[in-house]
Write a protein that holds these residues in place. Structure first.
Motif, PDB file in Angstrom:
ATOM      1  N   LYS A  48       7.503   3.625  -7.441  1.00  0.00           N
ATOM      2  CA  LYS A  48       7.673   4.650  -6.406  1.00  0.00           C
ATOM      3  C   LYS A  48       6.343   5.344  -6.141  1.00  0.00           C
ATOM      4  CE  LYS A  48      10.390   8.794  -5.256  1.00  0.00           C
ATOM      5  NZ  LYS A  48       9.238   9.690  -5.015  1.00  0.00           N
ATOM      6  N   LEU A  49       5.688   5.783  -7.203  1.00  0.00           N
ATOM      7  CA  LEU A  49       4.390   6.430  -7.056  1.00  0.00           C
ATOM      8  C   LEU A  49       3.364   5.451  -6.497  1.00  0.00           C
ATOM      9  CD1 LEU A  49       2.464   8.807  -7.499  1.00  0.00           C
ATOM     10  CD2 LEU A  49       2.183   8.027  -9.868  1.00  0.00           C
ATOM     11  N   ALA A  50       3.436   4.201  -6.929  1.00  0.00           N
ATOM     12  CA  ALA A  50       2.481   3.188  -6.464  1.00  0.00           C
ATOM     13  C   ALA A  50       2.528   3.031  -4.955  1.00  0.00           C
ATOM     14  CB  ALA A  50       2.769   1.853  -7.141  1.00  0.00           C
ATOM     15  N   GLY A  51       3.733   2.911  -4.397  1.00  0.00           N
ATOM     16  CA  GLY A  51       3.858   2.750  -2.955  1.00  0.00           C
ATOM     17  C   GLY A  51       3.321   3.942  -2.195  1.00  0.00           C
ATOM     18  N   GLU A  52       3.624   5.141  -2.694  1.00  0.00           N
ATOM     19  CA  GLU A  52       3.135   6.359  -2.032  1.00  0.00           C
ATOM     20  C   GLU A  52       1.608   6.429  -2.069  1.00  0.00           C
ATOM     21  OE1 GLU A  52       5.149   9.359  -4.235  1.00  0.00           O
ATOM     22  OE2 GLU A  52       7.075   9.070  -3.215  1.00  0.00           O
ATOM     23  N   LEU A  53       1.023   6.097  -3.214  1.00  0.00           N
ATOM     24  CA  LEU A  53      -0.433   6.150  -3.342  1.00  0.00           C
ATOM     25  C   LEU A  53      -1.121   5.113  -2.461  1.00  0.00           C
ATOM     26  CD1 LEU A  53      -0.781   6.662  -7.202  1.00  0.00           C
ATOM     27  CD2 LEU A  53      -1.428   8.293  -5.430  1.00  0.00           C
ATOM     28  N   LEU A  54      -0.553   3.925  -2.377  1.00  0.00           N
ATOM     29  CA  LEU A  54      -1.140   2.891  -1.532  1.00  0.00           C
ATOM     30  C   LEU A  54      -1.186   3.340  -0.078  1.00  0.00           C
ATOM     31  CD1 LEU A  54       0.532  -0.250  -3.121  1.00  0.00           C
ATOM     32  CD2 LEU A  54      -1.934   0.117  -2.948  1.00  0.00           C
ATOM     33  N   VAL A  55      -0.068   3.868   0.422  1.00  0.00           N
ATOM     34  CA  VAL A  55      -0.008   4.296   1.826  1.00  0.00           C
ATOM     35  C   VAL A  55      -0.906   5.503   2.064  1.00  0.00           C
ATOM     36  CG1 VAL A  55       1.495   5.230   3.638  1.00  0.00           C
ATOM     37  CG2 VAL A  55       2.283   3.331   2.202  1.00  0.00           C
ATOM     38  N   ASN A  56      -0.804   6.511   1.213  1.00  0.00           N
ATOM     39  CA  ASN A  56      -1.589   7.731   1.427  1.00  0.00           C
ATOM     40  C   ASN A  56      -3.090   7.472   1.326  1.00  0.00           C
ATOM     41  OD1 ASN A  56       0.782   9.150   1.758  1.00  0.00           O
ATOM     42  ND2 ASN A  56       0.866   9.867  -0.355  1.00  0.00           N
TER      43      ASN A  56
END
Length: 340
Positions: free
Chosen positions: A303-311
């Protein structure tokens, strides 16, 4: 047929200019809150929708992110590592919150990603998941950088390409899971997974594992078998250990898929897990909780990984400073190491 409402219709009813309507619909702070509320209320009443294509054309932006997946060997026809499937939902939600569309595509390493997506204005930036052999992939990353492509990748940081990687602290994950096994009294070990430059994430997991053994004076008790991230590779590696008579008290696998193959081969050989051999994996893919026995593993926060990739990618698109990020790894204790 009733004609579709336009921004000029809203401007007339709201008593403001068309440019003010545009700013108000984009929540610009240049428009006071009362005017913004009035414009947005009228837009809703007229069922007005912003023409995203026209807006993007004016801005020379697509408001789209391209997510490029690279084929992985799998036991089914999906050719997608299930770890990346778990990350996909988080990436999709993060794009939606940023009002970006997500374009998902399978890619070959030889394709020209820059020309296909950013040059053609299909996407403002690229997220890369998976890569196969990193020694080949590294050249492609360098090419993207030289072309000025906005991109971010999931994986281990690379000193030659700083600021484009989001990943997990694989070294710490290898340390933590090995320390746990040592705490259970295990004194002989095997690592299954590639520990060379072709797979830097596996290599970091191995280094964390091996240096933890060294710190406890147990490194001489360790053997290693190369394996790609498939069940069959894990199964073949265990058969090699059985044939050589080097079966240890604990087997540390570089991925859950490898560990599942290990469990299968040990079951076929009538070796009991965890009584005879403890087995641990890495990734905490969904099915790892339902193996027999359930798999102790290392969790990467998808979950955190996806958010960090996009942001991170959105910052790069907006020409803001970005940096590599390593999230901590967490141990998930289940039955396969005998401590649940």
């Amino acid at each position: 047929m009733k004609e579709k409402a336009t921004s000029f219709d809203i401007a007339h009813l709201a008593g403001v200019s068309q440019s003010t309507v545009s700013r108000a619909l984009n929540n610009s702070p240049l428009v006071n809150q009362e005017t913004r509320d009035r414009v947005q209320r009228i837009a809703r009443e007229l069922n007005y929708k912003v023409d995203k294509n026209a807006s993007n054309l004016r801005k020379q932006k697509s408001s789209t992110i391209a997510l490029l997946l690279f084929e992985d060997p799998t036991s089914d026809d999906s050719m997608i590592n299930p770890f990346f499937l778990a990350m996909l939902g988080s990436i999709t939600r993060a794009c939606a919150r940023a009002n970006y569309d997500l374009l998902v595509s399978f890619q070959n390493l030889e394709d020209d990603w820059h020309a296909e997506y950013e040059d053609s204005n299909k996407a403002d930036g690229i997220i890369l998941l998976g890569y196969g052999d990193y020694t080949d992939y590294q050249t492609k990353v360098a090419q993207l950088e030289s072309q000025g492509t906005h991109f971010v990748r999931w994986g281990a940081p690379d000193e030659a390409h700083p600021g484009v990687s989001i990943g997990c602290d694989n070294y710490q994950g290898g340390q933590s899971i090995t320390s746990h096994l040592i705490g259970l009294g295990k004194t002989s070990f095997a690592f299954i997974g590639d520990n060379g430059d072709h797979a830097p994430e596996f290599k970091a997991r191995f280094n964390g594992y091996f240096e933890t053994l060294q710190s406890h004076g147990l490194d001489q008790s360790s053997v290693q078998r190369n394996a790609i991230s498939t069940e069959d590779a894990g199964s073949d590696a265990v058969k090699s250990l059985l044939q050589s008579g080097e079966l240890p008290q604990a087997i540390v696998c570089a991925s859950d898929l490898i560990a599942m193959g290990v469990l299968r081969a040990l079951r076929q050989a009538k070796v009991n897990v965890p009584d005879d051999v403890a087995v641990v994996g890495y990734d905490n893919i969904a099915v790892s909780a339902y193996t027999t026995p359930s798999l102790t593993t290392v969790q990467q926060n998808t979950k955190l990984a996806g958010e960090l990739l996009v942001n991170t990618l959105l910052k790069a698109i907006n020409n803001e400073d970005v940096q590599d990020y390593l999230m901590p790894a967490d141990i998930i204790i289940r039955q396969s190491c005998g401590s649940e």
